[in-house]
Design a protein around this motif. Structure first.
Motif, PDB file in Angstrom:
ATOM      1  N   ASP A   1       0.921  -1.321  -0.040  1.00  0.00           N
ATOM      2  CA  ASP A   1       0.077  -0.030   0.085  1.00  0.00           C
ATOM      3  C   ASP A   1       0.986   1.252   0.109  1.00  0.00           C
ATOM      4  O   ASP A   1       1.977   1.209   0.410  1.00  0.00           O
ATOM      5  CB  ASP A   1      -1.036   0.066   1.165  1.00  0.00           C
ATOM      6  N   HIS A   2       0.547   2.288  -0.746  1.00  0.00           N
ATOM      7  CA  HIS A   2       1.066   3.570  -0.716  1.00  0.00           C
ATOM      8  C   HIS A   2       0.748   4.327   0.647  1.00  0.00           C
ATOM      9  O   HIS A   2      -0.560   4.503   1.009  1.00  0.00           O
ATOM     10  CB  HIS A   2       0.600   4.299  -1.827  1.00  0.00           C
ATOM     11  N   ILE A   3       1.605   4.710   1.397  1.00  0.00           N
ATOM     12  CA  ILE A   3       1.178   5.393   2.714  1.00  0.00           C
ATOM     13  C   ILE A   3       0.307   6.738   2.303  1.00  0.00           C
ATOM     14  O   ILE A   3      -0.570   6.930   2.820  1.00  0.00           O
ATOM     15  CB  ILE A   3       2.509   5.684   3.473  1.00  0.00           C
TER      16      ILE A   3
ATOM     17  N   ILE B   1      -8.637   5.760  -0.028  1.00  0.00           N
ATOM     18  CA  ILE B   1      -7.587   6.926  -0.595  1.00  0.00           C
ATOM     19  C   ILE B   1      -7.008   7.856   0.579  1.00  0.00           C
ATOM     20  O   ILE B   1      -6.711   8.913   0.225  1.00  0.00           O
ATOM     21  CB  ILE B   1      -8.267   7.633  -1.621  1.00  0.00           C
ATOM     22  N   ASN B   2      -7.407   7.235   1.869  1.00  0.00           N
ATOM     23  CA  ASN B   2      -6.655   8.087   3.068  1.00  0.00           C
ATOM     24  C   ASN B   2      -5.408   8.005   3.248  1.00  0.00           C
ATOM     25  O   ASN B   2      -4.466   6.907   2.843  1.00  0.00           O
ATOM     26  CB  ASN B   2      -7.520   7.789   4.369  1.00  0.00           C
ATOM     27  N   ILE B   3      -4.746   8.951   3.950  1.00  0.00           N
ATOM     28  CA  ILE B   3      -3.065   8.734   4.413  1.00  0.00           C
ATOM     29  C   ILE B   3      -3.273   8.383   5.730  1.00  0.00           C
ATOM     30  O   ILE B   3      -3.846   8.885   6.624  1.00  0.00           O
ATOM     31  CB  ILE B   3      -2.681  10.304   4.284  1.00  0.00           C
ATOM     32  N   TYR B   4      -2.371   7.116   5.734  1.00  0.00           N
ATOM     33  CA  TYR B   4      -2.351   6.335   7.104  1.00  0.00           C
ATOM     34  C   TYR B   4      -1.247   5.467   7.365  1.00  0.00           C
ATOM     35  O   TYR B   4      -0.860   4.831   6.245  1.00  0.00           O
ATOM     36  CB  TYR B   4      -3.734   5.614   7.321  1.00  0.00           C
ATOM     37  N   THR B   5      -0.754   5.269   8.331  1.00  0.00           N
ATOM     38  CA  THR B   5       0.328   4.318   8.664  1.00  0.00           C
ATOM     39  C   THR B   5       0.137   4.253  10.154  1.00  0.00           C
ATOM     40  O   THR B   5      -0.655   5.001  10.809  1.00  0.00           O
ATOM     41  CB  THR B   5       1.740   4.808   8.558  1.00  0.00           C
TER      42      THR B   5
END
Length: 242
Positions: free
Chosen positions: A199-201, A228-232
Motif C-alpha cells: 500500500d502507498h502510505i 484513499i486516506n493517508i495512514y500508517t
C-alpha cells in the motif's frame, strides 16, 4: 529547504528508483549539517596542535578528546569509529613536517586535508545509517511523503512494485499488516495476491510517490478500509512480542 526542493520541483517524478527520494533528502541534510561543521574542522585541529594559542578563536576551545593518552579531534574519532585506526596527528606531523617547517607551514590546514581524504568515506557511512534508521520510522515516512507530494508536481501512475521494494518493505514490517497486525506471510506466498498487500502510505490520488519510502504492508481488508486516506501506524515495531 528551498535548496533541496527547488531542483526537484523542476524534475519529472521517478518511479521506484533505488536512489530513493529519502536518499536524496538524507544526502542533502547530512551534507548541509557537515558543511556547517567543516567550517570548524581546521580550528579543531589547531586546538589540538596548540590549545592555548587557539583557545579563544571561536569563543571557547573547540572539542578535543583524550583517549589512551592522546588528544584526538572529533573528526579523527569519527574516522576511527567507521574505519578503524588512523595515523595520529603527532605521528603524521613528525613524518611529513620538519621542525624548521613547522612554524612556516599551515600545519593545521595540511593535516585537515589529510583527514578529508578519509572523511568523505565516513560521510557516506553516516548517510547510510541515517537512511536505515529513518526507513524504520513509518510515521516520519508519512510526513516526509506528504511533504514530497507538495514539492513534486503532477501525479504518479500506478506501477508494479519491484521485487527489491517488496523485500525491503516486507522485512521492515515483519510481514504483518501495519493496521491490524495480521500475519501476511501465508497470504503473500500466493502469487496472485502478492501485489495487493503493498500500500502507498500517501495514496497516488493525493500525489503520493512510487518510492520505497512510501510503501507499507497492509492486508486486503484494511487496505479497503483505508481507501484513499493517508495512514500508517506505529513509529517502530518490536522484533518480538511483549
Amino acid at each position: 529547504m528551498a535548496e533541496f526542493t527547488d531542483p526537484l520541483s523542476e524534475c519529472e517524478r521517478e518511479d521506484f528508483s533505488k536512489e530513493s527520494y529519502l536518499h536524496s533528502f538524507v544526502d542533502f541534510a547530512v551534507e548541509r549539517i557537515l558543511f556547517e561543521q567543516n567550517k570548524y574542522m581546521a580550528l579543531d585541529v589547531e586546538s589540538a596542535i596548540d590549545a592555548d594559542r587557539f583557545e579563544n578563536v571561536i569563543g571557547k576551545k573547540h572539542e578535543v578528546f583524550y583517549r589512551y593518552g592522546y588528544k584526538y579531534t572529533t573528526f579523527e574519532l569519527a574516522i576511527m569509529h567507521y574505519q578503524g585506526c588512523i595515523e595520529k596527528m603527532e605521528d603524521w606531523i613528525a613524518k611529513n613536517i620538519t621542525p624548521d617547517e613547522f612554524e612556516a607551514l599551515d600545519v593545521a590546514t595540511q593535516y585537515t586535508n589529510y583527514l578529508e581524504d578519509n572523511y568523505y568515506d565516513v560521510i557516506d557511512c553516516i548517510k547510510n545509517e541515517v537512511v536505515y534508521l529513518l526507513f524504520q520510522n513509518r510515521e516520519f515516512l508519512m510526513h516526509f511523503n506528504i511533504f514530497m507530494s507538495d514539492v513534486l508536481l503532477g501525479k504518479s501512475d500506478r506501477k508494479n512494485v519491484p521485487l527489491w521494494v517488496k523485500r525491503a518493505v516486507k522485512y521492515r514490517d515483519r510481514c504483518k499488516c501495519v493496521m491490524c497486525q495480521k500475519d501476511l506471510s501465508g497470504i503473500m506466498d500466493i502469487e496472485e495476491q502478492y501485489e495487493n498487500q503493498y500500500d502507498h502510505i500517501v495514496p497516488l490520488e493525493d500525489g503520493g510517490l512510487n518510492d520505497v519510502s512510501n510503501m507499507q504492508l497492509m492486508c486486503s481488508k484494511c487496505n479497503k478500509e483505508k481507501g484513499i486516506n493517508i495512514y500508517t501506524n506505529n513509529i517502530y515495531h518490536f522484533y518480538y512480542d511483549n
